[in-house]
Design an enzyme around this catalytic site. Structure first.
Site, PDB file in Angstrom:
ATOM      1  N   GLU A   1       0.832  -1.206   0.000  1.00 35.42           N
ATOM      2  CA  GLU A   1       0.000   0.000   0.000  1.00 35.42           C
ATOM      3  C   GLU A   1       0.867   1.256   0.000  1.00 35.42           C
ATOM      4  O   GLU A   1       0.530   2.249  -0.658  1.00 35.42           O
ATOM      5  CB  GLU A   1      -0.949  -0.021   1.201  1.00 35.42           C
ATOM      6  CG  GLU A   1      -2.063  -1.043   1.032  1.00 35.42           C
ATOM      7  CD  GLU A   1      -3.010  -1.087   2.214  1.00 35.42           C
ATOM      8  OE1 GLU A   1      -4.210  -0.787   2.036  1.00 35.42           O
ATOM      9  OE2 GLU A   1      -2.551  -1.424   3.320  1.00 35.42           O
TER      10      GLU A   1
ATOM     11  N   GLU B   1      -4.080  -9.622   3.601  1.00 34.29           N
ATOM     12  CA  GLU B   1      -4.868  -9.364   4.814  1.00 34.29           C
ATOM     13  C   GLU B   1      -6.064 -10.305   4.964  1.00 34.29           C
ATOM     14  O   GLU B   1      -6.518 -10.560   6.082  1.00 34.29           O
ATOM     15  CB  GLU B   1      -5.371  -7.909   4.814  1.00 34.29           C
ATOM     16  CG  GLU B   1      -4.301  -6.875   5.099  1.00 34.29           C
ATOM     17  CD  GLU B   1      -3.536  -6.423   3.859  1.00 34.29           C
ATOM     18  OE1 GLU B   1      -2.774  -5.453   3.977  1.00 34.29           O
ATOM     19  OE2 GLU B   1      -3.705  -7.051   2.793  1.00 34.29           O
TER      20      GLU B   1
END
Length: 687
Positions: A105, A125
């Site tokens: 990210e 995740e």
């Protein structure tokens, strides 16, 4: 603040290097450093561009797991990402090792990305019951489109640098071993060419096309319904990507954060985070220090070329360790070798293995009929039929031929390892390595420690398990060890419920809805009823079904009826046999709610787990959870039986067990540990 970063100038280009070993996790100090040094570069008129790199073996592997469950401290990662993305100077992420989760990210907020060929990038995740919470679900669709983003983020598996470039996540692939130099050259070209500040948030082409086909989201849900069943995170990821397509960027970010918080507060994320930490902890043996010397394992012998022996051999061939496999008859040996090759050929057809890799692995396999050919092996694993006399005979022979210092291991799934070890003159070098079937696929390896097993042998087994891609869990010696012993409680209750007026499909449906891929009776039909309990002399429902020609799927009927496509449907014929057996045994009939069925099936598993802890068979409650998740595919979103029991409430488990004790006798008595924890208000997690 700990100094975890440095900024160096190379002419008009600054290299900002994060150095926070071992994996450059995005903890508080790193987040603060990123804000500090990006601001410094922004304020320096001599700097035209910044390369964001990381020291050590990897870029950033994501969030700092030591912060999980602790109070939040600003700045959060979203603030850092926006700060990077809003820079007025070009920022290029230079990626090596892995860029995972928050690490990716951060890279997505840079204006360009360059990676070495060996780098791997991903957003894993979902494996923790979460979704990327710093803009990953909003930026990835803008780079690769919603359809690919759905697959990439719900799948969670990292991709190679070349695959990431083809997808559009990476802009340039650098020379291996020359990342910073390649990045500097790349940035100079960007500056010379007047490259724009390409902010991913502003890219619209991909999602503009996706807006014309909103049906793609429901299509994706339908095609993945089975894989996502019972799990909250995948559906939340789909919703977040829907928001990326339908909403302006800032509104999409807000929706992503809202969904992230819902997951973070939910039980599933807590359960999956528990499972994540439990797996990491399971390989640590309390009384075997990390610096315990390990024995070399350069060659492995396997006794038995059947299904288990062949699967075990493949684990070592896969990592380049030569294997000598022994059988008693040439036909059995040939069949075993052919099966190993066939399994590799299936991987070849699926694109998971190259022809060169297949032949390289087969070249490491040496077949023999002579047990003496194992004399130079460092580790010998017995994988023959579950017969104590047979195993003792083999170990006595191995003791005579194996070199001094070699480890002798048994793949027994329930027999007494100490008795096996006593057949040798080296019980300190005897250990259990219980692989689960199919051995080349299932991730669990129960490492069974005998009374005399030496600590270096235990340390070697735990380390070797990780080398061959297994998750090791240490077990003491008892009938069935950890996973099989605990799960036997479910099997026994399922058989009794069947005789108390429940149909196989009612029991299977309750377990399926709990989260298991398959109920016990569908599983028995799949394996074959003629195989289950064939050595038992006691009459059982399964034996009655076999006597009626109902052996499971392969015969068209078992607990269920099957059509030509092997689709199951409830069977009146099977129910007649079950009712007749219940009448023969004089078992009273009653009705059950689905909640009662789950309690009857799974609370005894928890109780057996408590006994396993009491007896010191397992070191930790979390080890039992790992064994069940990895060995029996216990739904990971529940965290395993012991974590789940804490969530259900231990007093409730005790209540169920007391009722079962009254009905079934002493075998169902709630364990002392379970009662103590329930009465004191403590949990298995507190142990």
């Amino acid at each position: 603040m700990t100094e975890v970063a440095k900024l160096e100038k190379h002419g008009s280009i600054a290299v900002l290097t994060i150095d926070s070993p071992p994996v450059n996790a995005l903890g508080l100090d790193v987040r603060r450093a990123l804000l500090k040094y990006i601001s410094m570069a922004e304020a320096d008129p001599e700097i035209e561009a910044v390369i964001l790199a990381c020291a050590g073996q990897t870029f950033s592997a994501g969030a700092d797991i030591s912060e999980f469950g602790k109070p939040f401290q600003a700045p959060d990662l979203g603030v850092v990402c926006r700060h990077i993305e809003n820079s007025s100077k070009i920022i290029v992420a230079a990626i090596h090792g892995t860029a995972l989760g928050g690490g990716l990210e951060v890279a997505l907020c840079c204006h360009y990305r360059i990676a070495v060929p060996s780098a791997r990038l991903g957003l894993p995740e979902v494996a923790l019951g979460l979704l990327p919470g710093a803009g990953g679900t909003q930026r990835i669709p803008r780079l690769i489109g919603a359809r690919k983003a759905l697959e990439f983020i719900t799948g969670g598996a990292p991709v190679s640098a070349s695959a990431a470039r083809e997808m559009g996540i990476v802009d340039e692939v650098a020379d291996e071993g020359a990342l910073v130099g390649s990045a500097l050259e790349y940035v100079r070209k960007l500056i010379a060419g007047g490259a724009p500040l390409r902010r991913v948030r502003d890219l619209e082409d991909r999602i503009a096309a996706d807006r014309q086909q909103p049906e793609l989201f429901d299509e994706f849900r339908r095609s993945n319904a089975r894989a996502f069943r019972g799990k909250d995170a995948p559906e939340s990821i789909v919703k977040a990507i829907e928001a990326a397509v339908a909403l302006p960027f800032e509104e999409g970010l807000a929706r992503e954060f809202e969904l992230f918080v819902e997951l973070e507060k939910g039980l599933q994320a807590k359960a999956q985070i528990h499972a994540f930490f439990a797996e990491r902890t399971a390989s640590k043996v309390k009384d075997v220090p990390g610096d315990t010397p390990v024995l070399p394992v350069r060659t492995v012998g396997v006794v038995g070329a059947g299904t288990m022996g062949g699967g075990i051999a493949m684990n070592f061939l896969n990592v380049g360790i030569p294997v000598h496999i022994v059988e008693t008859a040439q036909a059995n040996l040939d069949r075993g070798i052919a099966t190993i090759r066939k399994n590799y050929e299936i991987s070849l057809k699926r694109g998971k293995l190259t022809a060169e890799a297949l032949e390289r692995r087969m070249s490491l396999l040496h077949a023999t009929l002579d047990l003496g050919d194992l004399r130079d092996c460092d580790l010998i694993i017995e994988a023959v039929f579950e017969s104590m006399p047979l195993k003792q005979e083999i170990f006595a022979k191995l003791d005579a031929v194996a070199r001094d210092g070699a480890i002798l291991a048994s793949n027994t799934s329930f027999l007494d390892l100490n008795q096996i070890a006593r057949a040798t003159s080296r019980p300190d070098h005897v250990i259990g390595l219980h692989f689960f079937s199919p051995a080349n696929v299932m991730p669990l390896l129960e490492v069974v420690r005998g009374d005399a097993t030496a600590k270096p042998v235990v340390a070697t087994a735990m380390k070797l398990a990780r080398k061959i891609g297994k998750v090791p869990v240490l077990s003491g010696v008892c009938d069935g060890f950890i996973a099989n012993r605990a799960m036997r409680a479910r099997t026994e209750q399922a058989d009794l419920l069947l005789l108390q007026n429940l149909s196989p499909d009612a029991i299977d449906a309750a377990i399926y809805d709990y989260g298991f891929a398959m109920g016990p009776f569908r599983m028995l039909d799949l394996v074959g009823l003629d195989v289950i309990g064939r050595d038992s002399t006691e009459r059982s429902v399964a034996k009655d079904l076999v006597a009626a020609g109902r052996m499971g799927q392969k015969s068209g009927g078992g607990y269920y009826d099957y059509d030509e496509a092997r689709a199951a449907r409830p069977s009146e014929a099977a129910l007649d046999i079950i009712r007749a057996h219940a009448a023969w045994k004089g078992i009273a009939q009653r009705s059950f709610s689905q909640e009662e069925i789950v309690a009857r099936l799974l609370h005894p598993v928890v109780n057996e787990g408590a006994k396993i802890l009491e007896e010191g068979i397992a070191m930790r409650a979390s080890d039992i959870d790992v064994a069940m998740i990895k060995g029996y595919n216990w739904p990971v979103q529940t965290g395993g039986p012991m974590f789940w029991a804490d969530a259900v409430g231990l007093p409730r488990i005790v209540e169920t067990m007391k009722a079962l004790e009254a009905e079934q006798g002493e075998a169902m008595r709630p364990s002392r540990l379970l009662v103590e924890l329930a009465e004191s208000g403590r949990t298995f997690g507190s142990l």
